[in-house]
Design a protein around this motif. Structure first.
Motif, mmCIF file in Angstrom:
data_model
loop_
_atom_site.group_PDB
_atom_site.id
_atom_site.type_symbol
_atom_site.label_atom_id
_atom_site.label_comp_id
_atom_site.label_asym_id
_atom_site.label_seq_id
_atom_site.Cartn_x
_atom_site.Cartn_y
_atom_site.Cartn_z
ATOM 1 N N GLY A 158 9.863 -1.939 15.602
ATOM 2 C CA GLY A 158 10.666 -2.502 16.683
ATOM 3 C C GLY A 158 11.617 -1.437 17.199
ATOM 4 N N PHE A 159 12.852 -1.815 17.530
ATOM 5 C CA PHE A 159 13.885 -0.880 18.017
ATOM 6 C C PHE A 159 13.409 -0.109 19.262
ATOM 7 C CE2 PHE A 159 14.594 -0.862 13.304
ATOM 8 C CZ PHE A 159 15.788 -1.573 13.316
ATOM 9 N N ASN A 160 12.417 -0.644 19.975
ATOM 10 C CA ASN A 160 11.887 0.027 21.163
ATOM 11 C C ASN A 160 11.298 1.408 20.853
ATOM 12 O OD1 ASN A 160 12.705 -2.093 22.949
ATOM 13 N ND2 ASN A 160 14.818 -1.282 22.861
ATOM 14 N N LEU A 161 10.890 1.613 19.616
ATOM 15 C CA LEU A 161 10.321 2.895 19.227
ATOM 16 C C LEU A 161 8.835 2.938 19.590
ATOM 17 C CD1 LEU A 161 11.893 3.401 15.675
ATOM 18 C CD2 LEU A 161 12.446 4.673 17.750
ATOM 19 N N LEU A 208 2.707 5.883 0.690
ATOM 20 C CA LEU A 208 3.064 4.476 0.463
ATOM 21 C C LEU A 208 3.099 3.679 1.770
ATOM 22 C CD1 LEU A 208 5.879 4.845 -2.230
ATOM 23 C CD2 LEU A 208 3.584 3.927 -2.569
ATOM 24 N N LEU A 209 3.297 4.362 2.883
ATOM 25 C CA LEU A 209 3.340 3.671 4.175
ATOM 26 C C LEU A 209 1.948 3.327 4.696
ATOM 27 C CD1 LEU A 209 6.066 5.684 6.146
ATOM 28 C CD2 LEU A 209 6.324 3.455 5.046
ATOM 29 N N ILE A 210 0.945 4.063 4.253
ATOM 30 C CA ILE A 210 -0.404 3.895 4.796
ATOM 31 C C ILE A 210 -0.949 2.466 4.642
ATOM 32 C CG2 ILE A 210 -2.823 4.608 4.525
ATOM 33 C CD1 ILE A 210 -1.820 7.454 4.066
ATOM 34 N N PRO A 211 -0.799 1.803 3.460
ATOM 35 C CA PRO A 211 -1.315 0.423 3.365
ATOM 36 C C PRO A 211 -0.722 -0.511 4.417
ATOM 37 C CG PRO A 211 -0.802 1.276 1.187
ATOM 38 C CD PRO A 211 -0.270 2.268 2.166
ATOM 39 N N ALA A 212 0.556 -0.306 4.765
ATOM 40 C CA ALA A 212 1.206 -1.165 5.752
ATOM 41 C C ALA A 212 0.612 -0.975 7.147
ATOM 42 C CB ALA A 212 2.708 -0.888 5.783
ATOM 43 N N LEU A 213 0.046 0.194 7.404
ATOM 44 C CA LEU A 213 -0.553 0.450 8.712
ATOM 45 C C LEU A 213 -1.797 -0.388 8.941
ATOM 46 C CD1 LEU A 213 -0.242 4.361 8.856
ATOM 47 C CD2 LEU A 213 1.238 2.659 9.935
ATOM 48 N N LEU A 214 -2.364 -0.909 7.849
ATOM 49 C CA LEU A 214 -3.575 -1.710 7.949
ATOM 50 C C LEU A 214 -3.278 -3.191 8.156
ATOM 51 C CD1 LEU A 214 -5.516 -0.042 4.971
ATOM 52 C CD2 LEU A 214 -5.595 0.573 7.397
ATOM 53 N N THR A 215 -1.987 -3.536 8.259
ATOM 54 C CA THR A 215 -1.579 -4.938 8.414
ATOM 55 C C THR A 215 -0.987 -5.175 9.798
ATOM 56 O OG1 THR A 215 0.649 -4.519 7.526
ATOM 57 C CG2 THR A 215 -1.085 -5.065 5.941
ATOM 58 N N ASN A 216 -0.722 -6.426 10.091
ATOM 59 C CA ASN A 216 -0.134 -6.785 11.387
ATOM 60 C C ASN A 216 0.858 -7.925 11.201
ATOM 61 O OD1 ASN A 216 0.335 -6.864 14.150
ATOM 62 N ND2 ASN A 216 -1.420 -8.200 14.564
ATOM 63 N N PHE A 217 2.087 -7.561 10.848
ATOM 64 C CA PHE A 217 3.146 -8.539 10.633
ATOM 65 C C PHE A 217 4.280 -8.299 11.623
ATOM 66 C CE2 PHE A 217 1.201 -8.070 6.335
ATOM 67 C CZ PHE A 217 0.712 -9.366 6.210
ATOM 68 N N SER A 218 5.372 -9.034 11.434
ATOM 69 C CA SER A 218 6.520 -8.898 12.329
ATOM 70 C C SER A 218 7.290 -7.613 12.016
ATOM 71 C CB SER A 218 7.456 -10.104 12.167
ATOM 72 O OG SER A 218 8.057 -10.083 10.875
ATOM 73 N N PRO A 219 8.089 -7.110 12.975
ATOM 74 C CA PRO A 219 8.895 -5.905 12.727
ATOM 75 C C PRO A 219 9.807 -6.044 11.511
ATOM 76 C CG PRO A 219 8.835 -6.374 15.076
ATOM 77 C CD PRO A 219 8.186 -7.537 14.385
#
Length: 270
Positions: A158-161, A208-219
């Motif tokens: 989020g944060f407009n990034l 450790l961030l890579i698994p999160a890239l495979l998901t689609n949740f809220s900011p």
């Protein structure tokens, strides 16, 4: 598996990677059951055969028939090629051999920054020589990889990034400059060891961030996830500083930069 008999691999027993693959050779029968020996427990007879200093940089394989040793990639190819002749021949094709040789050196010269040990400062420790070329190569690799993955992950916060590789690259480079400028006098001859370990902390966080890239949740989920990853990086940074016998100053400086960079990015987006 075809066993390479009458050979002994002198491995770095303080290096988990070396421990795993050397043990794998014996478990799979590629070496005799007693076909490996820990560097810190090397016998006087074996020590007289090998180049002791070279064996710290490149794993040594002693041929008892010839009473001589081969080192590094050649030792691994001799073991692998004995069981898998085709693989051994393919790996020795000049372009491939050159690549694997460089890859081996890249990992070997940085292995104590990738996985440090509390016993690395002992006289008998299997610590490789410092190699500026491979240390810089490791730092550059982590910078580029981390900047790329962070540029993707930042879009989920989020944060407009948006996805901005240049921004994340600047932060990664800025971290090194910040730590070097503020800590060079304190770190003295440990500066390159510290920078190598700091980049491994960054690499761990990126992985450790890579698994999160495979998901689609809220900011909100990704902000919390990112906070947990940073906490784990903080604890790992502290642990590595203890192994290097450094106080809390590098970690405090590391956190200050992270907070400053985050605040600056948020400020730019509003």
């Amino acid at each position: 598996m075809k066993t390479l008999k009458n050979h002994t691999l002198i491995y770095d027993n303080e290096c988990p990677m070396c421990n795993i693959y050397s043990k794998g050779f014996t478990k799979l029968g590629m070496l005799d059951e007693n076909g490996r020996e820990a560097f810190t427990e090397i016998s006087a007879n074996h020590k007289s055969i090998i180049d002791f200093n070279r064996a710290k940089n490149e794993i040594a394989l002693i041929d008892h028939n010839k009473n001589e040793a081969v080192y590094g990639l050649d030792s691994l190819l001799l073991i692998i090629g004995n069981s898998f002749p085709l693989l051994g021949k393919i790996a020795r094709i000049k372009p491939l051999y050159w690549f694997f040789k460089k890859l081996y050196s890249f990992v070997s010269y940085n292995r104590k920054q990738i996985i440090p040990s509390a016993k690395d400062d002992t006289e008998q420790a299997c610590v490789p020589d410092f190699n500026l070329k491979y240390r810089v190569a490791y730092i550059v690799f982590v910078i580029l990889f981390s900047a790329y993955m962070l540029s993707i992950f930042s879009g989920k916060l989020g944060f407009n990034l948006n996805h901005n590789f240049t921004r994340e690259l600047g932060i990664c480079i800025g971290q090194i400059i910040w730590q070097t400028v503020f800590l060079r006098i304190y770190l003295k001859d440990k500066i390159w060891d510290y920078l190598g370990n700091m980049m491994t902390v960054s690499l761990i966080g990126t992985l450790l961030l890579i698994p999160a890239l495979l998901t689609n949740f809220s900011p909100s989920f990704y902000i919390i996830y990112f906070g947990i990853v940073v906490l784990m990086m903080f604890l790992e940074h502290l642990r590595r500083c203890r192994l290097l016998k450094l106080n809390y100053l590098p970690t405090i400086s590391w956190i200050l930069f992270r907070i400053t960079a985050l605040a600056f990015i948020i400020w730019l987006t509003f």
